[in-house]
Design a protein around this motif. Structure first.
Motif, short mmCIF file in Angstrom:
data_model
loop_
_atom_site.label_atom_id
_atom_site.label_comp_id
_atom_site.label_asym_id
_atom_site.label_seq_id
_atom_site.Cartn_x
_atom_site.Cartn_y
_atom_site.Cartn_z
N PRO A 93 -9.56 16.03 12.98
CA PRO A 93 -10.20 17.19 12.92
C PRO A 93 -11.75 16.97 13.34
O PRO A 93 -12.33 16.24 12.71
N VAL A 94 -12.10 17.64 14.13
CA VAL A 94 -13.69 17.69 14.64
C VAL A 94 -14.61 18.18 13.74
O VAL A 94 -15.68 17.72 13.43
N SER A 95 -14.35 18.79 12.84
CA SER A 95 -14.94 19.65 11.68
C SER A 95 -15.46 18.44 10.76
O SER A 95 -16.74 18.58 10.23
N LEU A 96 -14.66 17.31 10.44
CA LEU A 96 -14.91 16.29 9.65
C LEU A 96 -15.97 15.55 10.50
O LEU A 96 -16.98 15.10 9.62
N ILE A 97 -15.79 15.06 11.58
CA ILE A 97 -16.84 14.48 12.48
C ILE A 97 -18.44 15.04 12.47
O ILE A 97 -19.34 14.48 12.21
N GLU A 98 -18.27 16.43 12.62
CA GLU A 98 -19.46 17.24 12.69
C GLU A 98 -20.14 17.35 11.44
O GLU A 98 -21.41 17.25 11.32
N ALA A 99 -18.94 17.51 10.46
CA ALA A 99 -19.86 17.09 8.92
C ALA A 99 -20.51 15.88 8.62
O ALA A 99 -21.69 15.75 7.98
N ALA A 100 -20.14 14.82 9.17
CA ALA A 100 -20.42 13.59 9.01
C ALA A 100 -21.71 13.39 9.79
O ALA A 100 -22.83 12.77 9.26
N GLN A 101 -21.86 13.91 10.88
CA GLN A 101 -23.01 13.90 11.78
C GLN A 101 -24.15 14.83 11.23
O GLN A 101 -25.31 14.37 11.23
N LEU A 102 -23.81 15.74 10.56
CA LEU A 102 -24.76 16.73 9.61
C LEU A 102 -25.34 15.79 8.58
O LEU A 102 -26.58 16.08 8.38
N ASP A 103 -24.74 14.89 8.06
CA ASP A 103 -25.12 14.12 6.95
C ASP A 103 -26.03 12.79 7.37
O ASP A 103 -26.29 12.06 6.59
N GLY A 104 -25.92 12.80 8.88
CA GLY A 104 -26.66 11.79 9.29
C GLY A 104 -25.94 10.52 9.71
O GLY A 104 -26.77 9.37 9.94
#
Length: 297
Positions: A188-199
């Motif tokens: 899921p791309v949403s998991l990767i985007e969430a990790a990127q938002l966390d830095g």
């Protein structure tokens, strides 16, 4: 005023057709099961015959037709491990282990970032890139044997294990990119985007987010690359001599001008196939889970 005629179905008529369908389905399943067992036996019998022949003496293994009741002996295994003064199998076995493990690690190190760029962060014309990777497998291996041999000779890399590692890495990289691409496309791309938002950085995302989800697929890719590297014999036979000789090339030593040592060859083949069998058995759940990843939507 017309009256409608009401016809009643015989009691139990509704159960007739489902019962017939159930019986037909059972017969079909039984036939498919018997067919699967027959196919499995077709593949298993040659292996069982090889193992049985390895426990026979050379005179009994060479009889025609072969004898099932011949006495069993461990002489072929003793000869394989050098008890009779022959060449030791340990250097070729260690060369195969090193070349297979190192090339598999390099393939995963290169294939996972490439598949990440093609599946999750697709580059422009990513389909053409995947087709380019696949097109490199369309050339027969023997067609590139002479140029590779001339390059290795001029570079002084004949009978060098690192040349085999480089070749195995380049041979397995296209199929590894294709396989890991299909596995990473299910993340899921949403998991990767969430990790990127966390830095999280790229390697953190690959190790802590993608690897746990696509772990079975990566394990299946690693196992297939390991098997391909372990079983490769053409390059190992032509480009190596003594120092970098691998286990499959070592098998050809049992075919000499004095004849074919069939029992010793079967014993050597069985022992050399054990690491692949052990790896496949240990990772069979990951292999099935990885190869079926994304098959059911």
């Amino acid at each position: 005023m017309s009256t409608a005629t009401v016809t009643r179905k015989p009691r139990g008529a509704d159960k007739v057709r489902p019962d017939l369908r159930t019986r037909s389905q059972r017969r079909r399943n039984a036939a498919l099961g018997l067919l699967a067992w027959a196919v499995a036996l077709m593949f298993f019998l040659p292996v069982a015959w090889m193992v049985l022949t390895s426990f026979h003496a050379e005179a009994d293994a060479a009889t025609n037709p072969p004898s099932l009741t011949a006495p069993l002996t461990l002489d072929s295994y003793r000869e394989f491990f050098g008890a009779g003064g022959g060449a030791s199998p340990w250097p070729p076995l260690l060369n195969s282990v090193g070349a297979s493990l190192i090339s598999t690690a390099l393939v995963l190190l290169l294939a996972i970032p490439a598949a990440y760029a093609l599946a999750i962060r697709p580059v422009e014309k990513w389909r053409d890139v995947l087709f380019f990777f696949l097109s490199t497998k369309m050339l027969p291996v023997v067609a590139g044997l002479l140029p590779i041999y001339l390059f290795a000779r001029n570079a002084g890399m004949l009978d060098n294990i690192w040349l085999l590692i480089l070749l195995y890495t380049s041979m397995n990289l296209p199929i590894a990119v294709w396989m890991t691409h299909s596995f990473l496309a299910e993340v899921p791309v949403s998991l990767i985007e969430a990790a990127q938002l966390d830095g999280a950085k790229l390697w953190t995302i690959l190790l802590r987010v993608i690897a746990p989800i696509a772990g079975p697929g990566i394990a299946a890719t690693a196992l297939i690359c390991f098997i391909f590297s372990w079983n490769e014999m053409l390059f190992a036979r032509v480009l190596t001599g003594v120092t970098a000789q691998t286990a499959p090339a070592f098998l050809t030593m049992f075919i000499t001008s004095q004849g074919l040592f069939l029992a010793q060859l079967c014993a050597a083949s069985f022992i050399i196939s054990l690491p692949v069998l052990a790896a496949g058995f240990a990772a069979q759940d990951k292999l099935v889970q990885g190869l079926s990843l994304g098959a059911v939507k």
